[in-house]
Design a protein around this motif. Structure first.
Motif, PDB file in Angstrom:
ATOM      1  N   ARG A   2       0.678  -1.155   0.042  1.00 52.40           N
ATOM      2  CA  ARG A   2      -0.123   0.053  -0.139  1.00 52.40           C
ATOM      3  C   ARG A   2       0.805   1.223  -0.075  1.00 52.40           C
ATOM      4  O   ARG A   2       1.993   1.172   0.485  1.00 52.40           O
ATOM      5  N   THR A   3       0.373   2.071  -0.795  1.00 50.79           N
ATOM      6  CA  THR A   3       1.303   3.356  -0.810  1.00 50.79           C
ATOM      7  C   THR A   3       0.549   4.651  -1.028  1.00 50.79           C
ATOM      8  O   THR A   3      -0.562   4.410  -1.606  1.00 50.79           O
ATOM      9  N   PRO A   4       0.588   5.712  -0.448  1.00 53.88           N
ATOM     10  CA  PRO A   4      -0.274   6.948  -0.712  1.00 53.88           C
ATOM     11  C   PRO A   4       0.049   7.368  -2.031  1.00 53.88           C
ATOM     12  O   PRO A   4       1.008   7.351  -2.446  1.00 53.88           O
ATOM     13  N   ALA A   5      -0.928   8.077  -2.682  1.00 54.12           N
ATOM     14  CA  ALA A   5      -0.721   8.831  -3.937  1.00 54.12           C
ATOM     15  C   ALA A   5      -0.123  10.014  -3.737  1.00 54.12           C
ATOM     16  O   ALA A   5       0.056  10.461  -2.605  1.00 54.12           O
ATOM     17  N   GLN A   6       0.505  10.652  -4.546  1.00 58.20           N
ATOM     18  CA  GLN A   6       1.218  11.781  -4.430  1.00 58.20           C
ATOM     19  C   GLN A   6       0.341  12.980  -4.122  1.00 58.20           C
ATOM     20  O   GLN A   6      -0.808  12.946  -4.374  1.00 58.20           O
ATOM     21  N   SER A   7       0.799  13.834  -3.039  1.00 62.04           N
ATOM     22  CA  SER A   7       0.139  15.059  -2.809  1.00 62.04           C
ATOM     23  C   SER A   7       0.402  15.903  -3.754  1.00 62.04           C
ATOM     24  O   SER A   7       1.160  15.841  -4.578  1.00 62.04           O
ATOM     25  N   THR A   8      -0.591  17.181  -3.916  1.00 64.16           N
ATOM     26  CA  THR A   8      -0.565  18.039  -4.877  1.00 64.16           C
ATOM     27  C   THR A   8       0.638  18.784  -4.788  1.00 64.16           C
ATOM     28  O   THR A   8       1.170  19.260  -3.630  1.00 64.16           O
ATOM     29  N   GLY A 290      -5.316  29.614 -29.518  1.00 72.09           N
ATOM     30  CA  GLY A 290      -6.091  28.830 -28.855  1.00 72.09           C
ATOM     31  C   GLY A 290      -5.479  27.927 -27.948  1.00 72.09           C
ATOM     32  O   GLY A 290      -4.257  27.890 -28.034  1.00 72.09           O
ATOM     33  N   GLY A 291      -6.083  27.193 -26.747  1.00 69.11           N
ATOM     34  CA  GLY A 291      -5.272  26.499 -25.758  1.00 69.11           C
ATOM     35  C   GLY A 291      -5.988  25.289 -25.613  1.00 69.11           C
ATOM     36  O   GLY A 291      -7.264  25.190 -25.629  1.00 69.11           O
ATOM     37  N   LEU A 292      -5.205  24.340 -25.162  1.00 72.19           N
ATOM     38  CA  LEU A 292      -5.855  23.147 -24.456  1.00 72.19           C
ATOM     39  C   LEU A 292      -5.317  22.820 -23.063  1.00 72.19           C
ATOM     40  O   LEU A 292      -4.165  23.220 -22.907  1.00 72.19           O
ATOM     41  N   VAL A 293      -6.046  22.611 -22.281  1.00 69.01           N
ATOM     42  CA  VAL A 293      -5.776  22.276 -20.887  1.00 69.01           C
ATOM     43  C   VAL A 293      -6.302  20.875 -20.199  1.00 69.01           C
ATOM     44  O   VAL A 293      -7.468  20.681 -20.700  1.00 69.01           O
ATOM     45  N   ILE A 294      -5.379  20.145 -20.081  1.00 74.42           N
ATOM     46  CA  ILE A 294      -5.855  18.873 -19.454  1.00 74.42           C
ATOM     47  C   ILE A 294      -5.460  18.927 -17.830  1.00 74.42           C
ATOM     48  O   ILE A 294      -4.333  19.263 -17.394  1.00 74.42           O
ATOM     49  N   MET A 295      -6.490  18.396 -17.174  1.00 74.98           N
ATOM     50  CA  MET A 295      -6.386  18.574 -15.625  1.00 74.98           C
ATOM     51  C   MET A 295      -6.717  16.932 -15.158  1.00 74.98           C
ATOM     52  O   MET A 295      -7.554  16.283 -15.811  1.00 74.98           O
ATOM     53  N   SER A 296      -5.905  16.731 -14.013  1.00 82.36           N
ATOM     54  CA  SER A 296      -6.217  15.466 -13.421  1.00 82.36           C
ATOM     55  C   SER A 296      -6.991  15.575 -12.073  1.00 82.36           C
ATOM     56  O   SER A 296      -6.480  16.335 -11.290  1.00 82.36           O
ATOM     57  N   HIS A 297      -8.043  15.061 -12.116  1.00 82.05           N
ATOM     58  CA  HIS A 297      -9.050  15.343 -10.670  1.00 82.05           C
ATOM     59  C   HIS A 297      -8.231  14.654  -9.571  1.00 82.05           C
ATOM     60  O   HIS A 297      -7.674  13.657  -9.548  1.00 82.05           O
ATOM     61  N   PRO A 298      -8.182  15.331  -8.161  1.00 79.18           N
ATOM     62  CA  PRO A 298      -7.629  14.795  -7.064  1.00 79.18           C
ATOM     63  C   PRO A 298      -8.406  13.364  -6.973  1.00 79.18           C
ATOM     64  O   PRO A 298      -7.513  12.543  -5.859  1.00 79.18           O
ATOM     65  N   PRO A 303      -3.449  10.965  -8.678  1.00 79.94           N
ATOM     66  CA  PRO A 303      -4.105  12.409  -9.376  1.00 79.94           C
ATOM     67  C   PRO A 303      -2.820  13.315  -9.821  1.00 79.94           C
ATOM     68  O   PRO A 303      -3.144  13.995 -10.722  1.00 79.94           O
ATOM     69  N   VAL A 304      -1.968  13.254  -9.086  1.00 83.48           N
ATOM     70  CA  VAL A 304      -0.803  14.137  -9.660  1.00 83.48           C
ATOM     71  C   VAL A 304       0.198  13.334 -10.546  1.00 83.48           C
ATOM     72  O   VAL A 304       1.267  12.539 -10.215  1.00 83.48           O
ATOM     73  N   CYS A 305      -0.274  12.986 -11.778  1.00 83.63           N
ATOM     74  CA  CYS A 305       0.365  11.917 -12.489  1.00 83.63           C
ATOM     75  C   CYS A 305       1.551  12.720 -13.508  1.00 83.63           C
ATOM     76  O   CYS A 305       1.677  13.912 -13.314  1.00 83.63           O
ATOM     77  N   ARG A 306       2.143  11.845 -14.070  1.00 82.10           N
ATOM     78  CA  ARG A 306       3.042  12.185 -15.066  1.00 82.10           C
ATOM     79  C   ARG A 306       2.252  12.337 -16.436  1.00 82.10           C
ATOM     80  O   ARG A 306       1.385  12.198 -16.808  1.00 82.10           O
ATOM     81  N   LEU A 345     -10.340   6.736 -13.281  1.00 79.05           N
ATOM     82  CA  LEU A 345      -9.437   7.875 -13.634  1.00 79.05           C
ATOM     83  C   LEU A 345     -10.400   8.695 -14.002  1.00 79.05           C
ATOM     84  O   LEU A 345     -11.566   8.659 -14.697  1.00 79.05           O
ATOM     85  N   ARG A 346     -10.191  10.143 -13.823  1.00 77.59           N
ATOM     86  CA  ARG A 346     -10.978  11.381 -14.180  1.00 77.59           C
ATOM     87  C   ARG A 346     -10.237  12.377 -14.555  1.00 77.59           C
ATOM     88  O   ARG A 346      -9.304  13.009 -13.917  1.00 77.59           O
ATOM     89  N   TYR A 347     -10.440  13.115 -15.783  1.00 83.01           N
ATOM     90  CA  TYR A 347      -9.912  14.104 -16.410  1.00 83.01           C
ATOM     91  C   TYR A 347     -10.854  15.046 -17.047  1.00 83.01           C
ATOM     92  O   TYR A 347     -11.842  14.858 -17.099  1.00 83.01           O
ATOM     93  N   ARG A 348     -10.272  16.242 -17.327  1.00 85.87           N
ATOM     94  CA  ARG A 348     -10.954  17.379 -17.868  1.00 85.87           C
ATOM     95  C   ARG A 348     -10.254  17.871 -19.078  1.00 85.87           C
ATOM     96  O   ARG A 348      -8.843  18.230 -18.811  1.00 85.87           O
ATOM     97  N   LEU A 349     -10.719  17.970 -20.054  1.00 85.46           N
ATOM     98  CA  LEU A 349      -9.889  18.785 -21.126  1.00 85.46           C
ATOM     99  C   LEU A 349     -10.748  20.122 -21.416  1.00 85.46           C
ATOM    100  O   LEU A 349     -11.910  20.047 -21.723  1.00 85.46           O
ATOM    101  N   VAL A 350      -9.919  20.968 -21.372  1.00 86.09           N
ATOM    102  CA  VAL A 350     -10.756  22.485 -21.582  1.00 86.09           C
ATOM    103  C   VAL A 350     -10.158  22.916 -23.006  1.00 86.09           C
ATOM    104  O   VAL A 350      -8.859  22.925 -23.178  1.00 86.09           O
ATOM    105  N   LEU A 351     -11.173  23.462 -23.806  1.00 85.22           N
ATOM    106  CA  LEU A 351     -10.546  23.771 -25.097  1.00 85.22           C
ATOM    107  C   LEU A 351     -10.965  25.563 -25.068  1.00 85.22           C
ATOM    108  O   LEU A 351     -12.137  26.079 -24.801  1.00 85.22           O
ATOM    109  N   VAL A 352      -9.994  26.311 -25.351  1.00 84.48           N
ATOM    110  CA  VAL A 352     -10.044  27.732 -25.093  1.00 84.48           C
ATOM    111  C   VAL A 352      -9.775  28.445 -26.518  1.00 84.48           C
ATOM    112  O   VAL A 352      -9.080  28.056 -27.223  1.00 84.48           O
ATOM    113  N   ASP A 353     -10.875  29.544 -26.582  1.00 88.92           N
ATOM    114  CA  ASP A 353     -10.618  30.461 -27.732  1.00 88.92           C
ATOM    115  C   ASP A 353      -9.947  31.569 -27.219  1.00 88.92           C
ATOM    116  O   ASP A 353     -10.331  32.477 -26.447  1.00 88.92           O
ATOM    117  N   GLY A 354      -8.716  31.729 -27.956  1.00 90.41           N
ATOM    118  CA  GLY A 354      -7.782  32.806 -27.605  1.00 90.41           C
ATOM    119  C   GLY A 354      -6.795  32.304 -26.607  1.00 90.41           C
ATOM    120  O   GLY A 354      -6.709  31.263 -26.192  1.00 90.41           O
TER     121      GLY A 354
END
Length: 377
Positions: A2-8, A290-298, A303-306, A345-354
């Protein structure tokens, strides 16, 4: 074991991209749940309240997405579903054009494509015809009981590894969002090794000061029969291939930055809560950005993945790879799921205008991190 996941990571001064000026931002500190690395499951005694087990109830919807300001709609198309915002396109969820379900094409609020077209369509400006297994927006892994589900060409033989949708559970409009939920089978050599249940939630705020749309992606993995090992490899897992002009190597102003301030090549393989990849969407001095942001949910496993994020345009969250990435304090590696185990696993992809700032990405991450499952009907 057993091992703890990484803290943010702790709050840090973030260096903004040269193309977009300099700003300051801070990444919030959030404690991660404990996970059983051998089983790949969360410690039930410490699982956060937003981690749920009811079928179809783990789509992450934040306070931001609870009341999106732009109404998103859904229609059936050949081979999948089409998501729209007003009279314009948002995304197509397709199960007929690749060896796994993909989201392609994908548009921001300005109606501009936000992923590479090749190999699913004609190559666009500044697109190289490399890595044909990089297919817009997709989820897979390069070592499943030693079998590579990542590096599979579209023209591979019929018995080559593939992920097939086997059941559509729901596709509906809910509160201005679109929800698509499916069951899928990971197959190779005539056998099903792994099953997944995935939920995608599409939402938009096209009229916000920084117009953006987002896709929440939640997936639950479980062995089909015997134990399954998700191996230690850089080749995975929740991935996007950015449009040609945006990539850093196009030398048009594209840039990468993560939640701890590392940029471009230095962000590759590093642990982070989120990564922002942005730049021009067309060649030319006055090209739109434009931009793309990928986020990993806690709540996500590790959650703090590579991040397998490359200056040539690959952009992927990878909670399993270790040996291929730079050495560091972050602990990852293979995970074995025994029969009956489930890994979420839970992720979010954000698509940005500008252009987006690190402050924008940090604010969006805070909303995503605070999200709880509203138990959609």
């Amino acid at each position: 074991m057993r091992t703890p996941a990484q803290s943010t990571p702790a709050a840090a001064r973030l260096a903004i991209f040269t193309a977009f000026g300099t700003l300051l931002a801070a990444a919030p500190g959030l404690a991660a749940p404990t996970v059983d690395v051998e089983r790949g499951t969360q410690d039930k005694a410490e699982a956060p309240a937003s981690c749920c087990t009811l079928p179809g109830r783990f789509a992450a919807l934040s306070a931001e997405s609870a009341e999106p300001t732009s109404r998103v709609a859904l229609e059936s198309i050949s081979g999948g579903m089409r998501v729209t915002v007003g009279d314009g396109p948002f995304a197509d969820y397709r199960t007929d054009i690749a060896r796994q379900p993909v989201v392609w094409p994908l548009y921001n609020a300005a109606g501009l494509p936000m992923t590479r077209s090749f190999p699913l369509g004609p190559a666009g400006p500044k697109e190289q015809k490399d890595h044909p297994h990089h297919q817009s927006l997709w989820f897979t892994h390069g070592a499943v009981n030693g079998i590579d589900f990542w590096n599979v060409r579209p023209d591979a033989p019929a018995d080559a590894p593939r992920i097939d949708q086997v059941e559509g559970l729901r596709s509906e409009e809910v509160g201005g969002r679109v929800v698509i939920e499916t069951r899928n089978a990971w197959r190779a050599g005539g056998r099903t090794l792994l099953r997944d249940r995935r939920t995608l939630v599409f939402a938009a705020e096209d009229d916000s000061p920084t117009p953006h749309r987002w896709i929440d992606f939640a997936v639950e993995l479980e062995p089909a029969a015997d134990a399954v090992t998700l191996g230690d490899t850089k080749e995975g897992s929740f991935a996007v291939r950015v449009p040609g002009p945006m990539k850093v190597d196009a030398r048009l102003g594209g840039a990468i930055q993560n939640s701890v301030g590392q940029t471009d090549e230095a962000a590759w393989g590093q642990p982070a809560e989120w990564v922002l990849y942005q730049g021009p969407l067309r060649p030319g001095a006055d090209a739109p950005t434009g931009g793309l942001v990928i986020m990993s949910h806690p709540d996500s496993f590790r959650p703090v993945c590579r991040w397998h994020v490359r200056t040539y345009g690959l952009f992927a969250a990878n909670p399993f790879g270790a040996k291929d990435f730079p050495a560091g304090e972050s602990t990852q590696g293979e995970v074995t799921l025994e029969p009956g185990d489930r890994l979420r696993l839970r992720y979010r992809l954000v698509l940005v205008d500008g252009a987006a700032s690190a402050a924008d990405a940090g604010r969006w991450f805070e909303r995503f991190a605070a999200s709880t499952d509203p138990a959609l009907p």
